[in-house]
Enzyme design. Structure first.
Site, PDB file in Angstrom:
ATOM      1  CG  HIS A  13      -3.622  15.117  -4.837  1.00  0.00           C
ATOM      2  ND1 HIS A  13      -3.700  16.471  -4.622  1.00  0.00           N
ATOM      3  CD2 HIS A  13      -3.476  14.557  -3.613  1.00  0.00           C
ATOM      4  CE1 HIS A  13      -3.610  16.707  -3.320  1.00  0.00           C
ATOM      5  NE2 HIS A  13      -3.475  15.559  -2.689  1.00  0.00           N
ATOM      6  NE  ARG A  17      -6.117  13.418  -1.588  1.00  0.00           N
ATOM      7  CZ  ARG A  17      -5.098  12.730  -1.115  1.00  0.00           C
ATOM      8  NH1 ARG A  17      -4.767  11.583  -1.666  1.00  0.00           N
ATOM      9  NH2 ARG A  17      -4.407  13.187  -0.087  1.00  0.00           N
ATOM     10  CG  HIS A  47      -1.877  11.451  -5.508  1.00  0.00           C
ATOM     11  ND1 HIS A  47      -0.568  11.775  -5.218  1.00  0.00           N
ATOM     12  CD2 HIS A  47      -2.479  11.228  -4.320  1.00  0.00           C
ATOM     13  CE1 HIS A  47      -0.404  11.753  -3.896  1.00  0.00           C
ATOM     14  NE2 HIS A  47      -1.546  11.398  -3.335  1.00  0.00           N
ATOM     15  CG  LEU A 101       1.077  15.757  -3.171  1.00  0.00           C
ATOM     16  CD1 LEU A 101      -0.257  15.658  -3.898  1.00  0.00           C
ATOM     17  CD2 LEU A 101       1.275  14.546  -2.278  1.00  0.00           C
ATOM     18  CG  PHE A 117      -6.028  14.955   5.152  1.00  0.00           C
ATOM     19  CD1 PHE A 117      -5.028  15.593   5.860  1.00  0.00           C
ATOM     20  CD2 PHE A 117      -5.752  14.522   3.862  1.00  0.00           C
ATOM     21  CE1 PHE A 117      -3.778  15.791   5.300  1.00  0.00           C
ATOM     22  CE2 PHE A 117      -4.493  14.716   3.297  1.00  0.00           C
ATOM     23  CZ  PHE A 117      -3.508  15.353   4.017  1.00  0.00           C
ATOM     24  NE  ARG A 164      -4.725   6.970  -1.594  1.00  0.00           N
ATOM     25  CZ  ARG A 164      -4.228   8.116  -1.129  1.00  0.00           C
ATOM     26  NH1 ARG A 164      -4.533   8.531   0.089  1.00  0.00           N
ATOM     27  NH2 ARG A 164      -3.442   8.863  -1.870  1.00  0.00           N
ATOM     28  CD  GLN A 224      -6.958  10.076  -4.638  1.00  0.00           C
ATOM     29  OE1 GLN A 224      -5.931  10.037  -4.004  1.00  0.00           O
ATOM     30  NE2 GLN A 224      -8.151   9.918  -4.082  1.00  0.00           N
ATOM     31  CD  GLU A 227      -7.197  15.861   0.914  1.00  0.00           C
ATOM     32  OE1 GLU A 227      -6.907  15.075   0.000  1.00  0.00           O
ATOM     33  OE2 GLU A 227      -8.103  15.646   1.735  1.00  0.00           O
TER      34      GLU A 227
END
Lengths: 233, 581
Positions: free
Chosen positions: B238, B282, B348, B248, B116, B390, B236, B251
C-alpha cells in the site's frame, strides 16, 4: 536512543503465590509507544512477559492496560509523553489470568445483556433504509467504540458491583437506542432500567477520562437515562 | 478434548463471521478465533467497501466495477468469480445496512460513497464514487455489526484458540486441532464442513499495515497437509503507510483529494499516471513512490514521501478522516491539519492464498478439482478476484461477499456431508509441534529470526524484485528455517503462553515465505503487485496463469498450468490490454 525503565506487573498462577513487579530497562526509539517497548522486552529480553496485542494502531482494542495509573491503549501511548519510570499494570476490576492479560468474559457477557444488535421487525426495504446525516449524527461517536474495556475497568461503580453493565455496554445500548432505524428499546429496557443497569452510573466520569478514543460514555448514559424516563412517562 | 459441531469455522473476521451468521440460523456452528472476534483485522480497514449502488455516481453499474477489477488485477483475476462478486456487491452491502451497519449518509439519506483508486465509470473514463463508507472506520463498523449478528444468532465462539493443524484425509476436511491460549491444552474440533477465513500474510514483511496476528496461519496449515497455495508472490504494498511503523493511512485520504509530494514538493504522480494521478491503483502508486525514493527524491533524501491533506480543511478532515488524523498525531507526531504526513509503501494485502472457486470450495489442482467439506474465503483464500493487484475497497467486499457465499454454500451442502470419522492420529501433528517448542533448547531467539525474515523479505522481495535478490532471499529463508530448529521458548507454562504462540506463528511465516520467494523467482515477468526489475514487462504468453505451489519436504514445487478464467458467467469477459491510467 534514550533508556527508559519499565516496571511491569507480573503474576503467573502456575508458578507464583502472589504478584510482583519486575523492572526492565529498555532503549527506546523516539517514536515508540508503550507496546513497542513491551514487544522489545518480550522478543529480546524475557519471553514470559504476557499481554494481549494485535492491530497495534488503536482499532482492535486488545492492548488496554493501566499505564502509570491510567487506563490506556499500550499501542497508542507514546513513551515520550510519559515521565520517569513507566509502571504497567493489568486493567483493574477484572480477574487476572496472567501478567497484563485479564479475564474479559464478564465484560462481554454484560455487552450481550443489552442485546447489541439492531432490533426492527419491519420488512426490509428493497434498498437501504433512509437515514439523514442529522439522524446518523444522533448516534454520535458511539459507533467508534472498540470494546477495549478501558472505561468499564476504570469505573468505581463497576468495581463495587460486578453485575453492573458498565459504561461500554451502556454506550452500546445508547448506540442502538439512538439509531433511528432501531425499535428495540422495549426489548432492552429490562436490562437497562434497574440498579445494575443505567441507574448504577453516578457520573464519576472516569470512563470519559479513560477512553482512548475520546468518547464520552457518561454523557451518552445521561441521554439514555433521560430517554428511559421519557419512555416510562 | 473433542468438540463436535456441524460446521467448524476458523477466523472471525468478515469472512468467517458472515458465514457464521448464515449457518448459525440453521445448523450448529463453531467459530475459532486467535483473538476475540471483534479484534479481527477486518476492523482495521478504513476507507470503504465497493458496490455500484450508484447513490452519487448515478450511471455506475456492475459492468464498470467488473472492468475496473479485471484491469486492476492486471488480468490475472478469474472473471467468472469477479462477475459474481460485482453483481452481488450491492445486495451484500445493503444487507449490512439492514442489519444496522452505521454507514455515513448522503444528503438524501442514502449510503454515502466516495472515490477510490482504480474505480471508474464507463471503462476508465472518469473516477466513480463507488466506495460505501463510514467515515474512515468502515471495516470497524462492518465487523462489529456482524459480530453482533453472530451474538444475536447464538453462534458458538471459541475465542483465543490458536489453530495448529488441519485434519485432512482422502480429499476430505475433517476438522482442526487448536491450542486453548487462555487455559492451555489441545482441543480437537471436527464437523461435516470446515471453513477457513484466517486472514492474510503481511507479517512476513517488516513494514506492514497488518496486525501482529496476521501470520498467514491458514496458508501454512494447508501446505502441511499436501494442498497447494496459489499466487503467493502477489503481495500488495500500500502506498501510504506511516513512515517507520507502516500503519495504514487510508487511500480515502487520496480519494478525498490528498496529494503525494516528493522532496521538490511536486505532485510526482503526473509523471506516472497523468489521468488518475494519486488515484491510480496501489501497485502503480507504490512503485512510483519507491522510484522517487530510490532516485533520491524522498523527503530529506530519506525513504519517505509526503501525503498532504492540509488543503482539505479541518472540518472535512474531522468528518471524513478522523481516524487517520489521530493516527498521524499518535504515530508520526504530525498534525495533518497543519503539515504533511511522512509515508512509505507498506505490505498490506495478500492477493495469494488457498485456491478456491467462487462457491468457496477449496480446490487442489490446475483443473480446479474440489476438495470435500473444505471452504475458504477472505484474504486467506485465492478465489481469485484480485489477481495480481487488488483495488482498494474490494477487500472488505471480497471478505464479506465470499463469506456470505460460503455460508450459503455450506448450508446447501450440509445434507450431503456426513460427519467424518476422526483418524487415530488426529492430534499427533499438533501435539508434536507443541512438545517440540516446549522442549527444544538452543541459542536462537524467535524474535531475532522473525526480525531477520521480515527485514530481508522487505528488502529483497518487496516493491521491486530481481533474480539476484530473490536467489539471495531463498537462501536466507533456508538458513532461517535451519536456525529455527535451535530456538528456545522461554515460557514453559500452559496458561496464556504467548511466547509459545509466537514460535508457532513464526513457523507459519517461515513455511509460506518460501512460496512467496519461489513464486517471485519463477515468475519472470512484471504483473500487478509483482515487479521484476530484470523482467519489467508483462508476459501473457507464459504467465497469464495462476501459480500453484506445493510444499515437498524442505522445498516448494511450482506449476504455471492453471489457466485464468477470461470469461465471466454471463459477460463475455475483458481481453487483456496494456494497463494504463
Amino acid at each position: 536512543m534514550p533508556k527508559r525503565t519499565f516496571k511491569i506487573f507480573r503474576f503467573n498462577p502456575e508458578t507464583d503465590s502472589k504478584p510482583s513487579y519486575k523492572t526492565y530497562d529498555v532503549e527506546c526509539e523516539g517514536w515508540w509507544t508503550v507496546l513497542d517497548a513491551l514487544n522489545e522486552i518480550k522478543w529480546f529480553v524475557d519471553g514470559t512477559v504476557t499481554y494481549r496485542r494485535s492491530c497495534r494502531h488503536g482499532i482492535c482494542g486488545s492492548c488496554a492496560m493501566m499505564i502509570n495509573g491510567k487506563n490506556d491503549l499500550a499501542c497508542e501511548l507514546q513513551i515520550k509523553t510519559l515521565k520517569g519510570t513507566i509502571t504497567v499494570d493489568p486493567l483493574p476490576g477484572f480477574e487476572i489470568y496472567r501478567d497484563l492479560a485479564v479475564n474479559m468474559d464478564p465484560f462481554y457477557a454484560a455487552l450481550k445483556r443489552v442485546k447489541p444488535w439492531l432490533i426492527n421487525n419491519d420488512p426490509y426495504p428493497s434498498k437501504e433504509r433512509i437515514q439523514s446525516p442529522e439522524e446518523f449524527k444522533l448516534m454520535g461517536d458511539s459507533i467508534a467504540c472498540i470494546l477495549c474495556a478501558a472505561c468499564t475497568s476504570s469505573c468505581p461503580s463497576f468495581w463495587s458491583d460486578e453485575q453492573y453493565l458498565g459504561p461500554a455496554a451502556l454506550l452500546k445500548a445508547y448506540r442502538y437506542t439512538f439509531d433511528t432505524r432501531d425499535k428495540g428499546l422495549g426489548d432492552r429496557i429490562d436490562a437497562l432500567d434497574n440498579k445494575h443497569g443505567l441507574w448504577r452510573c453516578h457520573k464519576i466520569t472516569n470512563c470519559y477520562h479513560a477512553c482512548p478514543k475520546h468518547l464520552n460514555p457518561t454523557e451518552q448514559i445521561s441521554k439514555l437515562q433521560r430517554r428511559i424516563i421519557e419512555e416510562k412517562m | 478434548m473433542i468438540h463436535r459441531h456441524d460446521v467448524i469455522i476458523v477466523g472471525a473476521g468478515l469472512a468467517g463471521s458472515r458465514a457464521a451468521v448464515e449457518i448459525g440460523q440453521v445448523a450448529d456452528v463453531a467459530v475459532l478465533s486467535k483473538v476475540y472476534p471483534s479484534r479481527s483485522h477486518s476492523g482495521a480497514a478504513q476507507g470503504g467497501i465497493a458496490a455500484s449502488l450508484a447513490n452519487i455516481s448515478k450511471t455506475d453499474r456492475w459492468e464498470y466495477h467488473m472492468f475496473d477489477t479485471v484491469k486492476g488485477s492486471d488480468y490475472l483475476g478469474d472473471q467468472d468469480a469477479i462477475e459474481m462478486m460485482v453483481r452481488e456487491a450491492p445486495e451484500t452491502v445493503i444487507e449490512m445496512e439492514h442489519w444496522g451497519c452505521p454507514f455515513s449518509r448522503t444528503a438524501e439519506g442514502k449510503i454515502a460513497q466516495r472515490k477510490f483508486g482504480g474505480h471508474t465509470l464507463e471503462f476508465g473514463k472518469e473516477a466513480s464514487l463507488r466506495a460505501c463508507y463510514s467515515a474512515d472506520y468502515t471495516g470497524h463498523v462492518l465487523l462489529h455489526t456482524l459480530h453482533e449478528q453472530c451474538l444475536k444468532h447464538n453462534v458458538n465462539f471459541y475465542s483465543e484458540f490458536q489453530v495448529l493443524s488441519l485434519i485432512f484425509r482422502d480429499n476430505r476436511a475433517i476438522g482442526v486441532v487448536a491450542l486453548d491460549m487462555v487455559h492451555g491444552g489441545l482441543h480437537t474440533f471436527y464437523g461435516r464442513a470446515v471453513m477457513f477465513g484466517m486472514g492474510g500474510y503481511g507479517r512476513a514483511f517488516s513494514i506492514t499495515s497488518n496486525a501482529h496476528a496476521n501470520t498467514g496461519d491458514g496458508l501454512a496449515l494447508v501446505s502441511r497437509v499436501g494442498l497447494p497455495v496459489q499466487d503467493m508472490e502477489f503481495v500488495q504494498f500500500h502506498p501510504t503507510g506511516l513512515w517507520k511503523s507502516g500503519i495504514l493511512v487510508t487511500e480515502g485520504a487520496r480519494g478525498e483529494g490528498g496529494y503525494l509530494l516528493n522532496n521538490e514538493k511536486r505532485r510526482f504522480m503526473e509523471d506516472y499516471a497523468p489521468t488518475l494521478m494519486e488515484l491510480a491503483p496501489r501497485d502503480m502508486v507504490a512503485r512510483a513512490m519507491q522510484q522517487e525514493i530510490d532516485e533520491g527524491r524522498g523527503i530529506n533524501g530519506e525513504d519517505k514521501i509526503f501525503i498532504d491533506v492540509t488543503h482539505l480543511g479541518e472540518a472535512k478532515l474531522m468528518e471524513r478522516l478522523p481516524q487517520i488524523t489521530e493516527l498521524a498525531m499518535n504515530f508520526a507526531g504530525v498534525d495533518p491539519r497543519k503539515e504533511p504526513i511522512p509515508i512509505q509503501p507498506t505490505a498490506h494485502y495478500s492477493m495469494g492464498g488457498i485456491p478456491a472457486n467462487a462457491n468457496t470450495r477449496v480446490t487442489f489442482d490446475e483443473k480446479r478439482t474440489e476438495t470435500v467439506g473444505f471452504y475458504a474465503a477472505g484474504e486467506c483464500s485465492c478465489i481469485s478476484v484480485h489477481g495480481a493487484n487488488r483495488l482498494g475497497t474490494n477487500s472488505l467486499l471480497e471478505a464479506l461477499l465470499f463469506g456470505r457465499r460460503s455460508g450459503k454454500q455450506i448450508v446447501e451442502d450440509l445434507p450431503n456431508l456426513e460427519f467424518p470419522t476422526l483418524p487415530a492420529d488426529y492430534e499427533d501433528a499438533a501435539r508434536e509441534e507443541v512438545d517440540h517448542f516446549k522442549n527444544v533448547s538452543g541459542k536462537e531467539k524467535v524474535g531475532t529470526i522473525r526480525k531477520e525474515l521480515q527485514e530481508t523479505m522487505m528488502l529483497d522481495c518487496g516493491v521491486f524484485r530481481s533474480e539476484k535478490q530473490l536467489v539471495s532471499q531463498k537462501a536466507k529463508i533456508q538458513e532461517l528455517e535451519d536456525r529455527f530448529k535451535h530456538i528456545t521458548v522461554d515460557d514453559k507454562s500452559d496458561q496464556f503462553n504467548t511466547d509459545l504462540l509466537e514460535a508457532i506463528e513464526l513457523g507459519h511465516l517461515l513455511e509460506f515465505s518460501g512460496a512467496i520467494v519461489e513464486g517471485a523467482l519463477a515468475r519472470q515477468e512484471s504483473r500487478g503487485g509483482h515487479y521484476r526489475k530484470d523482467f519489467p514487462k508483462r508476459d501473457d504468453e507464459k504467465f497469464l496463469k495462476h501459480t500453484l505451489a506445493w510444499r515437498k519436504g524442505a522445498n516448494w514445487e511450482l506449476t504455471f498450468d492453471k489457466p485464468v478464467m477470461l470469461q465471466g458467467v454471463t459477460h463475455k469477459g475483458f481481453e487483456p490490454m496494456e494497463r494504463k491510467y
